[in-house]
Write an enzyme that holds these catalytic residues in place. Sequence first.
Site, PDB file in Angstrom:
ATOM      1  CE  LYS A  55      -3.138   2.342   3.220  1.00  0.00           C
ATOM      2  NZ  LYS A  55      -4.085   2.150   4.324  1.00  0.00           N
TER       3      LYS A  55
HETATM    4  C1  R5P Z   1      -2.390   4.839   8.289  1.00  0.00           C
HETATM    5  O1  R5P Z   1      -1.364   4.566   8.775  1.00  0.00           O
HETATM    6  C2  R5P Z   1      -3.410   3.856   8.104  1.00  0.00           C
HETATM    7  O2  R5P Z   1      -2.796   2.662   7.729  1.00  0.00           O
HETATM    8  C3  R5P Z   1      -4.510   4.162   7.133  1.00  0.00           C
HETATM    9  O3  R5P Z   1      -5.141   2.968   6.848  1.00  0.00           O
HETATM   10  C4  R5P Z   1      -4.064   4.786   5.850  1.00  0.00           C
HETATM   11  O4  R5P Z   1      -3.437   5.995   6.099  1.00  0.00           O
HETATM   12  C5  R5P Z   1      -5.205   4.930   4.834  1.00  0.00           C
HETATM   13  O5  R5P Z   1      -6.130   5.791   5.271  1.00  0.00           O
HETATM   14  P1  R5P Z   1      -6.311   7.217   4.612  1.00  0.00           P
HETATM   15  O6  R5P Z   1      -6.981   6.983   3.298  1.00  0.00           O
HETATM   16  O7  R5P Z   1      -7.181   7.948   5.576  1.00  0.00           O
HETATM   17  O8  R5P Z   1      -4.964   7.830   4.443  1.00  0.00           O
END
Ligand code: R5P
Length: 300
Positions: free
Chosen positions: A203
């Site tokens: 990711k």
């Molecule tokens: C952050 O460390 C988390 O893993 C979140 O899942 C990630 O940041 C994704 O969320 P967002 O779309 O709010 O950035």
Amino acid sequence: MADIDGIKETKNYFTDVPASHDGFHLKGAHQLDWGMRNRLSKIFRPSTGRTVMLAIDHGYFLGPTTGLERIDLTIVPLLQYADALMCTRGILRSSIPSTFANGVVMRSSGGPSTLKELSNELVAVDIDDALRMNVSAMAVQVYIGGEFETQSVKNMTTLVDMGLRYGVPTMGVTAVGKELTRDARYLGLATRICAELGAQVVKTYYCAEGFERVTAGCPVPIVMAGGKKLPELDALTMAYNAVSQGAAGVDMGRNIFQSDAPAAMIQAVGKVVHELMPPSRAFDFYKTVKREQELAAAKK
Ligand code: R5P
């Protein structure tokens, strides 16, 4: 004695049809074991090879952030639109109905809060518990360039080793500190390191310049993190650009659960991710669903 009377002798081996070599729908996954591919198929739709993953794991270091104060009220109604959910085991057990049948990507690292150095994480879940909860993957933050870079990479390889023993994929999450630039050079470095060291999914954030090089240089599927809340059209445009440039979907949090209309937004993101609907049309779709929901609410 077994009944062997009347057994049909006519068989059809379809000798003119070559056996399927099972071209799997995810890159880099075609040589994984059955269980791992089955779990990946619960996250990534086999029909498109992409996912709309809803990220709600922020509380593991942020506490009850805006939009996640009451998971039961704000998130559970969105689950029907998510291919997968990314969350902690605490939220999974306490707040997510066990009837949720799509993929669960469990946050498996943790430790520091926003009050401390965030890269100082450790593995926070045992593989026994991941299996007990039947999760589809484990997620771990990887801080390339961060203060505890090596420790976070070690966390990932520990989870990869545990996961490989039981067929549970690991998703490496490239964390970007305030001081690090989110450009293609950095994201390419971080995502490739995750894949090289065994993550089956990575990711990462989107970057406007060269994101296609980031996805091309990563031999396993990349899902795009949403990042800070943007206007809905901008978030849909970012998702469209990411999947057009090789991302296997999104793992989006704030841009969905902090939207004015989260249910409309996650459905619009689904249109972009799975149908490659252009952002302007997806935004129209968002506004239509939002309006319908407002009218339905007004009637109650
Ligand atoms: C952050 O460390 C988390 O893993 C979140 O899942 C990630 O940041 C994704 O969320 P967002 O779309 O709010 O950035």
